[in-house]
Design an enzyme around this catalytic site. Sequence first.
Site, PDB file in Angstrom:
ATOM      1  N   CYS A  79      43.869  32.989   2.526  1.00  0.00           N
ATOM      2  CA  CYS A  79      44.768  33.503   1.483  1.00  0.00           C
ATOM      3  C   CYS A  79      46.219  33.177   1.841  1.00  0.00           C
ATOM      4  O   CYS A  79      46.621  32.017   1.785  1.00  0.00           O
ATOM      5  CB  CYS A  79      44.536  35.005   1.283  1.00  0.00           C
ATOM      6  SG  CYS A  79      45.254  35.655  -0.249  1.00  0.00           S
ATOM      7  N   HIS A 183      38.710  34.918   0.097  1.00  0.00           N
ATOM      8  CA  HIS A 183      38.488  35.691   1.323  1.00  0.00           C
ATOM      9  C   HIS A 183      37.032  35.547   1.774  1.00  0.00           C
ATOM     10  O   HIS A 183      36.164  36.249   1.255  1.00  0.00           O
ATOM     11  CB  HIS A 183      38.813  37.167   1.089  1.00  0.00           C
ATOM     12  CG  HIS A 183      40.268  37.438   0.908  1.00  0.00           C
ATOM     13  ND1 HIS A 183      41.087  37.782   1.957  1.00  0.00           N
ATOM     14  CD2 HIS A 183      41.054  37.381  -0.194  1.00  0.00           C
ATOM     15  CE1 HIS A 183      42.317  37.947   1.512  1.00  0.00           C
ATOM     16  NE2 HIS A 183      42.328  37.709   0.215  1.00  0.00           N
ATOM     17  N   GLU A 185      35.685  36.635   4.416  1.00  0.00           N
ATOM     18  CA  GLU A 185      35.222  37.887   5.040  1.00  0.00           C
ATOM     19  C   GLU A 185      34.762  38.916   4.018  1.00  0.00           C
ATOM     20  O   GLU A 185      34.085  39.892   4.361  1.00  0.00           O
ATOM     21  CB  GLU A 185      36.343  38.469   5.924  1.00  0.00           C
ATOM     22  CG  GLU A 185      37.451  39.191   5.204  1.00  0.00           C
ATOM     23  CD  GLU A 185      38.504  38.284   4.578  1.00  0.00           C
ATOM     24  OE1 GLU A 185      39.501  38.808   4.038  1.00  0.00           O
ATOM     25  OE2 GLU A 185      38.339  37.045   4.623  1.00  0.00           O
TER      26      GLU A 185
END
Length: 203
Positions: A79, A183, A185
């Site tokens: 990001c 993202h 994650e």
Amino acid sequence: MISVIDYGMGNIKSVSKALEAVGAQIKITQNPEDIKKSKAIVLPGVGAFRDCMQNLTNLGLLSTLKEEILNGKPYLGICLGMQILFSESEEFGFCKGLDILKGKVIRFKLAKDYKIPHMGWNTVKLKKKSKILDQIPDDSYFYFVHSYYVVPEQDKVIAGVTNYGMDFTSMIIHENIFATQFHPEKSQKTGLKLLSNFIQLVK
């Protein structure tokens, strides 16, 4: 050991947990020497471009970060960690970035039907082949939260494109640099696979 850079912003814990879940040995750090000694760098980010650059400068990390990337150390930017690679951003007024990749960061200008920030699941159309993309199908879904996007000067660095009222660059791969606007994650199995592939590249 992989350095996860803590510059006082972003979702350090969730990124760190995801990396550990796929077998990475990590060190959350604000120490330039840790970055120099590490085998790879991960810079996650949520927040404003200017604040990120200022915090990295205040912590004495900016020059080390740029030097290590330019010297070929594997780098994963997430990001904001992708956006700061570029020359400049228009977020809250003009601000210089690392200028490792030529280009700028600009705000979405979309029809009223599209909410800003762009938030939620969206697909990534892959434009490159890379080991970091092993077993990740084209048009896989990833999770996004952002109001700004990168506009690279050179198309050759673009590895993925996403549509949200317009096509924008959502992934960069260039030599030792890997970066995502989304993202990983927060992107469940597919995101963890991308992180796992990055770890395999570093070994």
